[in-house]
Enzyme design. Structure first.
Site, PDB file in Angstrom:
ATOM      1  N   TYR A 104       0.862  -1.184   0.000  1.00 36.19           N
ATOM      2  CA  TYR A 104       0.000   0.000   0.000  1.00 36.19           C
ATOM      3  C   TYR A 104       0.895   1.229   0.000  1.00 36.19           C
ATOM      4  CZ  TYR A 104      -3.075   3.735   1.556  1.00 36.19           C
ATOM      5  OH  TYR A 104      -3.758   4.915   1.647  1.00 36.19           O
ATOM      6  N   GLU A 188      -3.225   7.458  -4.376  1.00 31.99           N
ATOM      7  CA  GLU A 188      -3.206   6.223  -3.582  1.00 31.99           C
ATOM      8  C   GLU A 188      -3.185   5.006  -4.508  1.00 31.99           C
ATOM      9  OE1 GLU A 188      -5.843   5.153   0.122  1.00 31.99           O
ATOM     10  OE2 GLU A 188      -6.880   4.454  -1.684  1.00 31.99           O
TER      11      GLU A 188
END
Length: 384
Positions: A104, A188
């Site tokens: 992530y 993101e």
């Protein structure tokens, strides 16, 4: 402005971040044809709902299809779904990837600190929220000075802090370029993966662009659509109004973001909930006022409307003329409380006095106007 996943991926690819080949389809038939072009009959395909919200996988909006025929059936199941209040109008079909590890990574604006924050974890994927809740040490936060940016050294620092492989560091630098060059507030990737062949790919992406930078981002017009917006927000965007739908019952209109935010707080302090944020701007014309009032009155959740204007560039008589014009165009069925102060306030009040309406109530202070709007909303709710 939030982008759809496929739009975010296009930006990633433009800046050198590798993504699997994919296509977008608006119908089940288009999905079958796209899946065929992507080689689904040999290795399958992933069908992903395109909505501007998270949690698609858990909601059933991301599914694997074995071949092009199955992709058509899967797309038919996903199209039209409601995912957290967002209707699925398109799906993206992507080539499947043999994943070895998931990570992530993101960059987000930290307004309070006046900088960006890099957030990263060596444990990406659908359960990242649970990882962050159970083991917060597994998700690291590294401050990024906007003036310095993500240099090789900073990228290496982020990767090392999160336990990411060294070959992820160059991707961190490219994602920073996405943020800077595209005037983004958020970039993101979840998950960023390493495949069994050793490639580092962005399998999903979320990008929020800064609407204030639209003047220098001409191609945004090609990417922006209002399909994912609340209908009132879409109408406001078409008219150039700064409107945000909220979940209350008192409609709020003001001139200047700071004044509107203060008004929301005062309304809440009076025991009511604001129904919206609407800033008509510092130099709003009578037509803008009329458009804004018509927009707020069009919200069925609104029980009363509060117009709070402090005249500066916007003269109060112009605002009053806008209110009168709006009342000529729209049948007023909800109480309207108006507070005018500042430039030409007395003249503005006189304009409204000359055009009396049984549902229009003038107050001279913000607290008094908010209190009256809250009372009227409560009374309307009881009657309903």
């Amino acid at each position: 402005m939030d982008l759809y996943e496929h739009q975010a991926r296009e930006l990633f690819a433009h800046h050198g971040v590798a993504v699997p080949e994919a296509e977008v389809a608006a119908t089940a038939r288009e999905a079958r044809e796209a899946a065929h072009r992507l080689g689904a009959d040999d290795r399958g395909v992933v069908v992903k709902a395109q909505v501007k919200t998270g949690g698609r996988g858990k909601a059933g909006g991301v599914k694997r299809a074995a071949d092009a025929a199955a992709a058509e059936i899967t797309a038919r199941q996903i199209l039209g779904m409601d995912i957290k209040g967002h209707t699925v109008h398109t799906v993206m079909l992507a080539q499947p990837v043999d994943v070895e590890r998931e990570f992530y990574v993101s960059y987000v604006l930290d307004r309070a600190a006046g900088r960006f924050t890099a957030i990263a974890s060596a444990e990406g994927g659908m359960e990242i929220e649970e990882v962050a809740a159970r083991r917060p040490e597994a998700v690291v936060r590294v401050p990024v000075d906007p003036a310095e940016g993500v240099t090789e050294a900073k990228a290496a620092e982020i990767a090392a802090a999160a336990g990411l492989p060294e070959d992820v560091a160059p991707v961190l630098r490219r994602l920073w370029r996405v943020l800077v060059d595209e005037d983004a507030l958020l970039v993101e990737v979840n998950p960023l993966v390493r495949t069994r062949e050793g490639a580092v790919l962005a399998l999903d992406g979320k990008v929020t662009l800064d609407d204030n930078a639209r003047f220098r981002q001409a191609r945004w017009g090609e990417e922006h659509d209002t399909a994912g917006l609340d209908p009132l927000e879409a109408e406001a965007a078409a008219k150039g109004l700064g409107y945000v739908k909220l979940d209350g019952e008192v409609g709020v209109i003001g001139n200047g973001a700071g004044l509107v935010m203060s008004t929301l707080d005062v309304v809440a302090g009076c025991g009511a909930r604001p129904a919206n944020f609407l800033d008509i701007g510092g130099g709003a014309s009578a037509q803008v006022m009329a458009d804004g009032l018509a927009l707020v009155l069009g919200d069925p959740a609104v029980k009363s409307v509060l117009v709070n204007v402090f005249g500066g560039i916007t003269a109060c008589d112009a605002v009053a003329e806008g209110i009168v014009r709006a009342l000529d165009q729209v049948r007023l069925t909800k109480p309207l409380v108006v507070r005018l102060d500042g430039n030409n306030a007395a003249l503005g009040r006189a304009v409204l006095d000359a055009h009396p309406h049984p549902l229009l109530d003038q107050r001279t202070t913000m607290d008094g106007a908010a209190r009256r709007a809250a009372e009227l909303a409560a009374s309307a709710a009881v009657v309903a």
